[in-house]
Write a protein that holds these residues in place. Structure first.
Motif, mmCIF file in Angstrom:
data_model
loop_
_atom_site.group_PDB
_atom_site.id
_atom_site.type_symbol
_atom_site.label_atom_id
_atom_site.label_comp_id
_atom_site.label_asym_id
_atom_site.label_seq_id
_atom_site.Cartn_x
_atom_site.Cartn_y
_atom_site.Cartn_z
ATOM 1 N N TRP A 1 0.805 -1.172 -0.150
ATOM 2 C CA TRP A 1 -0.033 -0.010 0.046
ATOM 3 C C TRP A 1 0.854 1.451 0.003
ATOM 4 O O TRP A 1 1.885 1.292 0.776
ATOM 5 C CB TRP A 1 -0.872 0.063 1.169
ATOM 6 C CG TRP A 1 -2.027 -0.710 1.149
ATOM 7 C CD1 TRP A 1 -2.345 -2.070 1.070
ATOM 8 C CD2 TRP A 1 -3.492 -0.220 1.060
ATOM 9 N NE1 TRP A 1 -3.728 -2.371 1.116
ATOM 10 C CE2 TRP A 1 -4.425 -1.269 1.030
ATOM 11 C CE3 TRP A 1 -4.085 1.079 1.065
ATOM 12 C CZ2 TRP A 1 -5.789 -1.009 1.039
ATOM 13 C CZ3 TRP A 1 -5.427 1.230 1.103
ATOM 14 C CH2 TRP A 1 -6.249 0.359 0.847
ATOM 15 N N ALA B 1 -0.905 6.024 3.280
ATOM 16 C CA ALA B 1 -2.504 6.357 3.229
ATOM 17 C C ALA B 1 -2.700 7.755 3.317
ATOM 18 O O ALA B 1 -3.747 8.293 3.087
ATOM 19 C CB ALA B 1 -2.982 5.620 4.637
ATOM 20 N N LYS C 1 -8.149 10.128 1.862
ATOM 21 C CA LYS C 1 -9.420 9.505 2.001
ATOM 22 C C LYS C 1 -10.306 9.330 0.768
ATOM 23 O O LYS C 1 -11.662 9.223 0.914
ATOM 24 C CB LYS C 1 -10.361 10.079 2.883
ATOM 25 C CG LYS C 1 -9.731 10.339 4.295
ATOM 26 C CD LYS C 1 -10.385 11.338 5.336
ATOM 27 C CE LYS C 1 -9.409 11.788 6.395
ATOM 28 N NZ LYS C 1 -9.837 12.686 7.317
ATOM 29 N N ARG D 1 -12.208 7.445 -1.924
ATOM 30 C CA ARG D 1 -12.593 6.018 -2.179
ATOM 31 C C ARG D 1 -12.023 5.375 -3.156
ATOM 32 O O ARG D 1 -11.420 4.229 -3.254
ATOM 33 C CB ARG D 1 -13.907 5.798 -1.941
ATOM 34 C CG ARG D 1 -14.379 4.200 -2.104
ATOM 35 C CD ARG D 1 -15.587 4.004 -1.684
ATOM 36 N NE ARG D 1 -16.381 4.848 -0.619
ATOM 37 C CZ ARG D 1 -17.567 5.243 -1.047
ATOM 38 N NH1 ARG D 1 -18.294 4.964 -2.178
ATOM 39 N NH2 ARG D 1 -17.960 6.328 -0.194
ATOM 40 N N LEU E 1 -8.486 4.333 -2.454
ATOM 41 C CA LEU E 1 -8.478 3.226 -1.530
ATOM 42 C C LEU E 1 -8.763 2.111 -1.947
ATOM 43 O O LEU E 1 -8.398 0.891 -1.806
ATOM 44 C CB LEU E 1 -9.313 3.667 -0.184
ATOM 45 C CG LEU E 1 -8.951 4.774 0.512
ATOM 46 C CD1 LEU E 1 -9.891 5.120 1.523
ATOM 47 C CD2 LEU E 1 -7.804 4.489 1.408
ATOM 48 N N SER E 2 -10.030 2.005 -2.822
ATOM 49 C CA SER E 2 -10.398 0.919 -3.733
ATOM 50 C C SER E 2 -9.464 0.263 -4.441
ATOM 51 O O SER E 2 -9.092 -0.934 -4.555
ATOM 52 C CB SER E 2 -11.615 1.009 -4.756
ATOM 53 O OG SER E 2 -12.695 1.057 -3.922
ATOM 54 N N ALA F 1 -6.578 -1.453 -2.464
ATOM 55 C CA ALA F 1 -7.183 -2.889 -1.932
ATOM 56 C C ALA F 1 -7.220 -3.821 -2.983
ATOM 57 O O ALA F 1 -6.914 -4.868 -2.805
ATOM 58 C CB ALA F 1 -8.447 -2.665 -1.352
ATOM 59 N N LEU F 2 -7.662 -3.104 -4.220
ATOM 60 C CA LEU F 2 -7.742 -4.317 -5.276
ATOM 61 C C LEU F 2 -6.329 -4.676 -5.963
ATOM 62 O O LEU F 2 -5.978 -5.901 -6.161
ATOM 63 C CB LEU F 2 -8.421 -3.750 -6.719
ATOM 64 C CG LEU F 2 -10.042 -3.572 -6.328
ATOM 65 C CD1 LEU F 2 -10.539 -2.380 -7.372
ATOM 66 C CD2 LEU F 2 -10.901 -4.897 -6.394
ATOM 67 N N LEU G 1 -13.871 -0.929 -11.463
ATOM 68 C CA LEU G 1 -14.173 -1.472 -10.193
ATOM 69 C C LEU G 1 -14.030 -0.475 -9.058
ATOM 70 O O LEU G 1 -14.868 -0.662 -8.144
ATOM 71 C CB LEU G 1 -13.331 -2.799 -9.762
ATOM 72 C CG LEU G 1 -13.682 -4.357 -10.677
ATOM 73 C CD1 LEU G 1 -12.516 -5.031 -10.656
ATOM 74 C CD2 LEU G 1 -15.029 -4.719 -10.349
#
Lengths: 164, 134, 183
Positions: free
Chosen positions: A76, A79, A84, A86, A89-90, A93-94, A108
């Motif tokens: 990652w 952060a 923040k 999304r 962040l998505s 994560a993917l 996605l």
């Protein structure tokens, strides 16, 4: 400001960090530097520098990145820099789970193209991006996101917490 | 896991004596642990030290959860919790007015003598409360 | 099969802010099982969780999210699998100032990450503003364990920080679910 690519860090005084964030600084080309880091300079992850300065340049992908590749992250990014968002962040994560193609990732994560390219470029510059030409068999679709086990609950929770 | 007994030496000895009295007065007790409400063993009748410290931790969780559910149910403080099976009983009860707060957990192998066990344990807690508060 | 409820677990060592984080999110007052802390050497707090923390966020149409907090100390380890059962994701809170930070990280990552199968986010509290060395260290340690998860510097007394942890976890859960859906 000092950049140490091998350890994925850059160093700058708080005032300069603030200016970088505000976008009021123009950077000159890097020169070699062999002394130790002076007192008063804070270490920050390289991704942040790449992210803060990247937006100034073209909206496309870096020239050596192949847009038809599958992309993955080795870890990652910081952060704090993602602010923040999304879609970002998505994407993280993917992409920390598996390699996916550009189109898939944009669908996605619901990330717009300019931001997506900016993100990919910043990851590449800070050494977090892994790209490969190989295509994998199954490609997740946008439908998959909506009909997940917790799809409705996650949507509801985001609304309830004001994260939408 | 290190054990941190929150009571001093003298108080611990008094407590041990009370537990022994409890065992002498009540048939079927296989284990008894006096514990701090945050799960440390003060003293016990249990020879297996690992078991004593586990009972201490579990006893404290049960006491804390019981207290929370009593509050939720609007029935004020939980005096004791009883876990009952065909083969035996575990009773967890708070020692009144103890500081730091203490809990007694007793294990007995004969469920049919529940009344005697509870009476004995209650008496033990009252004695502990009195002697340790001096 | 869609669910009408899911559960998020907060874990981490004593004093890391689990109870506080849950209270920030919960609709009503949380169920707490706080007791007097006699181990002031470990953590200088008046109270500590002996059982669990429980909070709830109600959503429209009778749906809801259950928030569980584990007790921190290892002697309550028996509670961990009970509380972790069926959790959609885990938020691990660590105390950046604690000398045993790395040890804590190893214990909790091992107990809850499920070898990368469980969606996980790590929040580190009590870090100085421009200091990312701790975040970096924890990210490195997790990577060595094969866990590539976000590590975020937070102050759980700030609701925005707790919301960031939740949003990040939700993204992790979605990404995880997607993998599960592929045949």
């Amino acid at each position: 400001m000092l950049v140490k690519p091998a350890s994925h860090r850059f160093y700058a005084r708080p005032a300069l960090l603030h200016a970088l964030n505000a976008g009021t600084v123009t950077l000159s080309p890097l020169r070699p530097f062999s002394e130790s880091v002076p007192e008063g300079m804070a270490a920050r992850p390289l991704f942040e520098l790449a992210w803060m300065t990247g937006a100034k340049h073209s909206d496309g992908l870096l020239p050596w990145l192949d847009p038809d590749s599958q992309f993955q992250l080795s870890r990652w990014p910081s952060a704090a820099a993602l602010n923040k968002s999304r879609p970002l962040l998505s994407l993280c994560a993917l992409m920390t789970r598996r390699a996916l193609g550009r189109a898939q990732l944009q669908i996605l994560s619901k990330c717009d193209e300019a931001t997506f390219n900016h993100f990919l470029n910043a990851c590449e510059i800070s050494g977090l991006l892994v790209s490969e030409r190989r295509r994998s068999a199954a490609q997740p679709t946008a439908v998959a996101m909506e009909s997940q086990r917790f799809g409705g609950l996650i949507r509801g929770l985001r609304t309830r917490l004001g994260l939408s | 896991m290190t054990n941190k007994n929150p009571l001093g030496q003298a108080a611990t000895e008094i407590a041990q004596q009370q537990l022994q009295k409890l065992r002498a007065a009540t048939t079927g007790i296989t284990s008894a642990v006096l514990l701090s409400s945050d799960g440390f063993e003060v003293t016990s009748l249990e020879t297996d030290k690992g078991k004593a410290s586990r009972l201490a931790a579990m006893g404290s969780s049960l006491a804390a959860i019981s207290s929370a559910i009593a509050k939720e149910a609007g029935i004020s403080e939980c005096r004791r919790l009883i876990v009952e099976s065909e083969e035996g009983v575990v009773a967890v009860m708070t020692v009144p007015d103890s500081s730091p707060p203490l809990v007694l957990a007793v294990v007995a192998n004969d469920a049919s003598r529940l009344g005697q066990l509870l009476w004995g344990a209650k008496h033990c807690c009252a004695a502990l409360s009195k002697k340790l508060n001096k | 099969m869609t669910h009408d409820e899911f559960k998020i677990l907060f874990t981490g060592p004593m004093g890391a802010g689990k109870t506080t984080a849950i209270a920030q999110l919960s609709d009503d007052e949380c169920v707490s099982t706080d007791v007097v802390n006699t181990d002031l050497e470990q953590c200088n707090k008046e109270m500590t969780t002996a059982g669990l923390d429980y909070g709830y966020i109600s959503l429209a149409d009778g749906f809801g999210v259950r928030l569980y907090g584990t007790p921190g100390q290892e002697r309550f380890r028996f509670m961990w699998p009970i509380l972790a059962n069926n959790a959609a994701g885990v938020i691990l809170l660590l105390n950046g100032e604690h000398p045993d930070l790395e040890k804590h990280l190893a214990i909790y990552a091992d107990a809850f990450a499920n070898n990368g199968e469980t969606p996980l986010v790590v929040g580190i509290g009590r870090l100085a503003a421009n200091d990312f060395s701790c975040v970096d260290l924890v990210t490195e340690k997790l990577a060595n364990m094969g866990l590539f998860v976000p590590v975020i510097s937070v102050d759980v007394r700030e609701k925005e920080d707790v919301l960031l942890l939740v949003e990040t976890l939700l993204c992790q859960i979605e990404a995880h679910e997607m993998e599960l859906m592929e045949v």
